[in-house]
Design an enzyme around this catalytic site. Sequence first.
Site, PDB file in Angstrom:
ATOM      1  N   LYS A   1      -9.523   7.343   0.341  1.00 19.26           N
ATOM      2  CA  LYS A   1      -8.929   8.682   0.414  1.00 19.26           C
ATOM      3  C   LYS A   1      -8.544   9.149   1.814  1.00 19.26           C
ATOM      4  CE  LYS A   1      -8.710   9.652  -3.786  1.00 19.26           C
ATOM      5  NZ  LYS A   1      -7.468   9.004  -4.155  1.00 19.26           N
TER       6      LYS A   1
ATOM      7  N   PRO B   1     -15.059   5.083   2.901  1.00 19.71           N
ATOM      8  CA  PRO B   1     -13.793   4.475   2.479  1.00 19.71           C
ATOM      9  C   PRO B   1     -13.744   3.980   1.033  1.00 19.71           C
ATOM     10  CG  PRO B   1     -14.992   2.993   3.940  1.00 19.71           C
ATOM     11  CD  PRO B   1     -15.763   4.269   3.904  1.00 19.71           C
TER      12      PRO B   1
ATOM     13  N   HIS C   1       0.279  -1.228  -7.404  1.00 20.51           N
ATOM     14  CA  HIS C   1      -0.852  -1.652  -8.229  1.00 20.51           C
ATOM     15  C   HIS C   1      -1.029  -0.675  -9.384  1.00 20.51           C
ATOM     16  CE1 HIS C   1      -3.178  -4.594  -5.460  1.00 20.51           C
ATOM     17  NE2 HIS C   1      -1.875  -4.719  -5.324  1.00 20.51           N
TER      18      HIS C   1
ATOM     19  N   TYR D   1      -8.570   8.460  -8.313  1.00 25.45           N
ATOM     20  CA  TYR D   1      -8.111   7.352  -7.472  1.00 25.45           C
ATOM     21  C   TYR D   1      -6.624   7.504  -7.145  1.00 25.45           C
ATOM     22  CZ  TYR D   1      -8.267   2.659  -5.479  1.00 25.45           C
ATOM     23  OH  TYR D   1      -8.229   1.597  -4.616  1.00 25.45           O
TER      24      TYR D   1
ATOM     25  N   TYR E   1     -13.579  -4.086  -6.866  1.00 24.21           N
ATOM     26  CA  TYR E   1     -14.736  -3.382  -6.310  1.00 24.21           C
ATOM     27  C   TYR E   1     -15.958  -3.945  -7.025  1.00 24.21           C
ATOM     28  CZ  TYR E   1     -11.685   0.321  -4.367  1.00 24.21           C
ATOM     29  OH  TYR E   1     -10.745   1.023  -3.656  1.00 24.21           O
TER      30      TYR E   1
HETATM   31  C1  PHB Z   1      -8.205  -1.574   2.234  1.00 21.61           C
HETATM   32  O1  PHB Z   1      -7.347  -2.299   1.727  1.00 21.61           O
HETATM   33  O2  PHB Z   1      -8.395  -1.576   3.465  1.00 21.61           O
HETATM   34  C2  PHB Z   1      -9.021  -0.697   1.358  1.00 21.61           C
HETATM   35  C3  PHB Z   1      -8.732  -0.637   0.009  1.00 21.61           C
HETATM   36  C4  PHB Z   1      -9.489   0.174  -0.812  1.00 21.61           C
HETATM   37  C5  PHB Z   1     -10.538   0.896  -0.291  1.00 21.61           C
HETATM   38  C6  PHB Z   1     -10.821   0.850   1.062  1.00 21.61           C
HETATM   39  C7  PHB Z   1     -10.059   0.036   1.895  1.00 21.61           C
HETATM   40  O3  PHB Z   1     -11.291   1.655  -1.119  1.00 21.61           O
END
Ligand code: PHB
Length: 397
Positions: free
Chosen positions: A303, A299, A78, A391, A207
Amino acid sequence: MTTSEPERTQVAIVGAGPAGLLLARLLEAAGISSVVLEARTRDYVERRLRAGVLEQGTVNCLREAGVGDRMDREGLVHTGLELRFEGEGHRIPLAELTNGPGVVVYGQQEVVKDLIAARSDSGLPLHFEVEDVALHDLDSDSPRVTYAQDGEHRELRCDFVAGCDGFHGVSRASVPERSRQIYAREYPFAWLGILASVAPSTEELIYAYHEHGFALHSMRSPTVSRFYLQCEPGADLADWPDERIWEELNLRLSGSDGLSIHSGPVIEKGITPMRSFVLEPMQHGRLFLAGDAAHIVPPTGAKGMNLAAADVQVLAAALGDFYAHADEAGLTGYSDKALRRVWRAEHFSWWMTSMLHRFPDHDGFADRLQLSQLRYVCSSRPAATVLAENYVGLEVT
Ligand code: PHB
Ligand code: APR
């Protein structure tokens, strides 16, 4: 119960999550012996659903450790992500802003499966379903780990213990209270996560900040999607039937682009608490803590696994110096070095969490600050770069 002859290894590793398994692999490459002790079954560990975003440093480490082939075949590269608020999507071009390749979306349990397969191919000790693990003589040069397996008391004698047994393990509790400090935050919400067998409705992660709360659209493969919804900390899964989840996802992720979330069979559903936690120092005598045993991040910044991987790279290098050159500097400096990265990730995860969730005690002032912060991150290149660098996990502490 019978007692068997003591076993001997250089490093006893407690816990077969990403931290313990990767450490074992890195030590193997350095010619250092280890025994991994895991409380759960292999099947349980391989199925446990966790996050799935790998920083480039983690990707490189897995490749160098010879366990990156399937990740390279099946992982999704990505180069950006999307922040969505007030019904508009804003792309953060991670790769462009950091002059790098971006991140790889590959489930944590896939990393765990690959590491277990490698350990088993090497024929090195990894014991599942061990019980009553206890650490002894950590202040001496020859610590011991006792445990029970198959109805037998066992003892493992070693030079060092790596506490990689996660947040609920025994290792952290073996550090005397007077020798440690804990820094922690709880958040007034949790995440309801689902895995669904349906093609993602987006190419990149979204997000979303919405008045009903945060939502995240992630994925695992072209046919499997992963979603999260902010919910109450004590939420009951019974109050979240599948229809309500799809409805809420569609609402929170909706926008002027007309995005609609394809629904499909829900394969797994669970609630994740949100907390920040750090134990300092990450060492006591001959015990070295790594991963969730020492620290937790919410989460939102993806990280957790990356920090676990970063810790064990520092630890493996330090143990390598100790055995190859009798140089103890790396071990002495382990905690300080690891904690610099840990605190950067703690800050980033707290910041992303604070920016993207609805807080029950927020007033109009706080809401407007949040929106202003989101708009700034999406309209200023330097501000977007702050998000992108953190990130993708650039070495900035
Ligand atoms: C996930 O794909 O489980 C995932 C992706 C990004 C995050 C947290 C979990 O910030
Ligand atoms: N004895 C042996 N093993 C134990 C014990 C014990 N007393 N207690 C826990 N374990 C095992 C757990 O069953 C688990 O398999 O230790 C392992 C710890 O693994 P993780 O919890 O995955 O922790 P870590 O390897 O540090 O990885 C951190 O996991 O929680 C996620 O978000 C987090 O992605 C991050 C990653």
